[in-house]
Motif scaffolding. Structure first.
Motif, PDB file in Angstrom:
ATOM      1  N   SER A 131       0.826  -1.202   0.000  1.00 39.23           N
ATOM      2  CA  SER A 131       0.000   0.000   0.000  1.00 39.23           C
ATOM      3  C   SER A 131       0.865   1.259   0.000  1.00 39.23           C
ATOM      4  O   SER A 131       1.891   1.327   0.689  1.00 39.23           O
ATOM      5  CB  SER A 131      -0.914   0.005   1.231  1.00 39.23           C
ATOM      6  N   PRO A 142      -6.636   1.907   2.233  1.00 36.08           N
ATOM      7  CA  PRO A 142      -5.814   1.080   1.346  1.00 36.08           C
ATOM      8  C   PRO A 142      -5.704   1.718  -0.042  1.00 36.08           C
ATOM      9  O   PRO A 142      -6.640   1.675  -0.843  1.00 36.08           O
ATOM     10  CB  PRO A 142      -6.577  -0.246   1.294  1.00 36.08           C
ATOM     11  N   ALA A 158      -2.775   2.102   6.826  1.00 35.40           N
ATOM     12  CA  ALA A 158      -2.918   1.350   5.574  1.00 35.40           C
ATOM     13  C   ALA A 158      -4.203   0.527   5.558  1.00 35.40           C
ATOM     14  O   ALA A 158      -4.784   0.292   4.488  1.00 35.40           O
ATOM     15  CB  ALA A 158      -1.708   0.452   5.370  1.00 35.40           C
ATOM     16  N   ARG A 159      -4.650   0.087   6.740  1.00 34.69           N
ATOM     17  CA  ARG A 159      -5.923  -0.643   6.809  1.00 34.69           C
ATOM     18  C   ARG A 159      -7.105   0.310   6.639  1.00 34.69           C
ATOM     19  O   ARG A 159      -8.109  -0.033   6.020  1.00 34.69           O
ATOM     20  CB  ARG A 159      -6.028  -1.374   8.146  1.00 34.69           C
TER      21      ARG A 159
END
Length: 500
Positions: free
Chosen positions: A178, A245, A241-242
């Motif tokens: 990502s 994304p 990043a979660r």
């Protein structure tokens, strides 16, 4: 301003130090009038910068004059046998402007020269390619945090971001990671250096305003920056990043050029050469040159602690570690390692150095005007009132310094303005503090100055566009990262304050 009493004698917030006010400037007028003047001056700066979009240089000049104009009304105070009137305020502002230019302005100019030589020579590329090229996919976020911190040591945040965006795209694309997971650690490294470590303008100005020891502040700043970058960078990057994304854009969609790099990132080329066979400095040479001023200034700080005054070694280290001398030597060495040693002509080296100055002209003016603003605040004696209030209210001076910087940061969007204002207001509270505690106050202000970057911060929009995010996504990633960095810095400052 809301008071922040310490709830108990336990925990980190209990580290409150007694404040001596005997040597502080005595108030030139009634306390209420001076407080109104100080608040009015800050309000003028905030409104002119955030609403009227006036250049911060002019805003700080007008803010300083506002403080002085209100303070002189009805005042019968005298300074050196002369009335404290508006003419005296103008003189005080001019003196602060000149002194700051002489002390901080020279260092900013030398730092800009050094950074330009580093960028033009390909030295920055060499650092990036060597570190990233040897990292495994799982270690890439940690490697990019290290790259951001090392490149951010001599470079301004914006310059470092523009320089590193191509490699952020390449690393994310080639490793199939990502863009946020790679970008957040890099941004954390850049931002932490910008906020906490000299010779960046903010820490330098706070050091000058508070009379902190530069070597001690530098050492504590580097020590503090390491865990701050880890928490706000690779660790927070996992969460960011979660939440957001985002894949790296393709070559055709990339907003910056990502081609033409050599070394470990692209997998081709001699690591000692840039494209087209142009030589660039080696990794060890680059790192040694970048760290030279840091080592010299920290050497001075250690010598002052470990060696007796008059010792020959201490005398030499004191000279070499003087900030101006250390940075001047670093620039001279960089002219060879990043220039002549690579086959550059004298004209090429001269053009690189010369081209570094126009870009920092605005920063120099803002910093100098901040020095004038600070001098006016000090001359009114408002610092004495604030010191007495903090002592009576049992408020942690470190927490107070951080909160002041946070409030100005949120209002103006400018880390520099936040540092200028907070350090100016806190200048009267350093009496009675040890050298280490004053340096920690500088770091508390630096931490507060980067809190929650949002819509009024140019950096917010720079990150948004380069990472191709919308506003909510930018807040979830960049703004949240800056907040984590700021709060982590505060917690560590308060923790260190318990043992220093």
């Amino acid at each position: 301003m809301t008071t922040l009493p310490v709830p108990s004698t336990e925990g980190l917030l209990a580290a409150v130090r007694p404040l001596a006010t005997g040597d502080l400037v005595q108030p030139v007028n009634g306390g209420a009038q001076l407080v109104i003047g100080g608040l009015a001056g800050i309000a003028v700066v905030v409104v002119l910068v955030a609403v009227a979009k006036l250049h911060p240089f002019l805003a700080l000049v007008l803010g300083g004059f506002t403080v002085g104009a209100i303070a002189v009304v009805g005042s019968d105070a005298e300074v050196d046998g002369e009335a404290y009137d508006f003419q005296h305020v103008v003189t005080v502002f001019s003196t602060g402007f000149g002194n700051t230019t002489a002390s901080v302005g020279l260092l900013i100019a030398l730092g800009a020269m050094f950074a330009k030589l580093l960028a033009d020579s390909g030295g920055a590329d060499q650092v990036v390619d060597t570190i990233v090229g040897r990292a495994s996919p799982r270690a890439l976020p940690w490697a990019m945090a290290g790259v951001g911190a090392l490149i951010g040591l001599p470079m301004f945040f914006e310059i470092g971001l523009v320089l590193l965006m191509p490699v952020i795209y390449l690393v994310a694309r080639r490793a199939q990671i990502s863009l946020v997971a790679i970008g957040i650690p890099t941004l954390a490294g850049l931002s932490a250096m910008h906020a906490l470590v000299p010779p960046h303008p903010g820490p330098l100005l706070a050091i000058d305003n508070l009379g902190a020891d530069l070597g001690v502040t530098l050492g504590l700043g580097v020590l503090l920056a390491i865990p701050v970058v880890i928490v706000a960078g690779p660790l927070f990057g996992i969460l960011a990043a979660r939440w957001v994304p985002v894949a790296a854009p393709s070559d055709a969609d990339s907003p910056v050029s990502v081609g033409g790099r050599s070394g470990g990132v692209t997998g081709g080329g001699d690591p000692g050469e840039a494209d087209g066979g142009v030589r660039r400095p080696g990794f060890a040479t680059t790192v040694a040159t970048v760290l030279l001023p840091v080592i010299l200034m920290m050497g001075k700080a250690l010598a002052d602690v470990l060696l007796e005054e008059g010792n020959g070694v201490r005398t030499v280290l004191d000279l070499l570690g003087t900030p101006f001398v250390a940075l001047l030597l670093a620039v001279l060495v960089a002219m060879w390692t990043f220039g002549f040693g690579l086959g550059w002509s004298a004209g090429e080296v001269g053009r690189s150095v010369e081209s570094s100055l126009p870009g920092v002209a605005g920063i120099l003016l803002i910093v100098a005007a901040g020095g004038g603003f600070k001098e006016v605040l000090v001359s009114t004696g408002i610092g004495t009132l604030l010191a007495e209030w903090a002592q009576d209210a049992n408020v942690s001076v470190m927490l107070l310094a951080w909160v002041l910087a946070v409030l100005i940061r949120l209002a103006t969007g400018s880390a520099t303005i936040a540092t200028v204002t907070a350090s100016s207001l806190m200048a009267g509270l350093v009496d009675g503090l040890s050298s280490g505690e004053v340096s920690l106050m500088v770091l508390a202000i630096g931490s507060g100055s980067v809190f929650f970057s949002h819509l009024n911060d140019a950096g917010f929009w720079l990150v948004k566009e380069y990472f191709r995010l919308d506003v909510p996504q930018t807040i979830k990633t960049w703004s949240a990262m800056e907040t984590v960095l700021s709060v982590t810095g505060l917690v560590l400052v308060l923790g260190l304050d318990l043992v220093i």
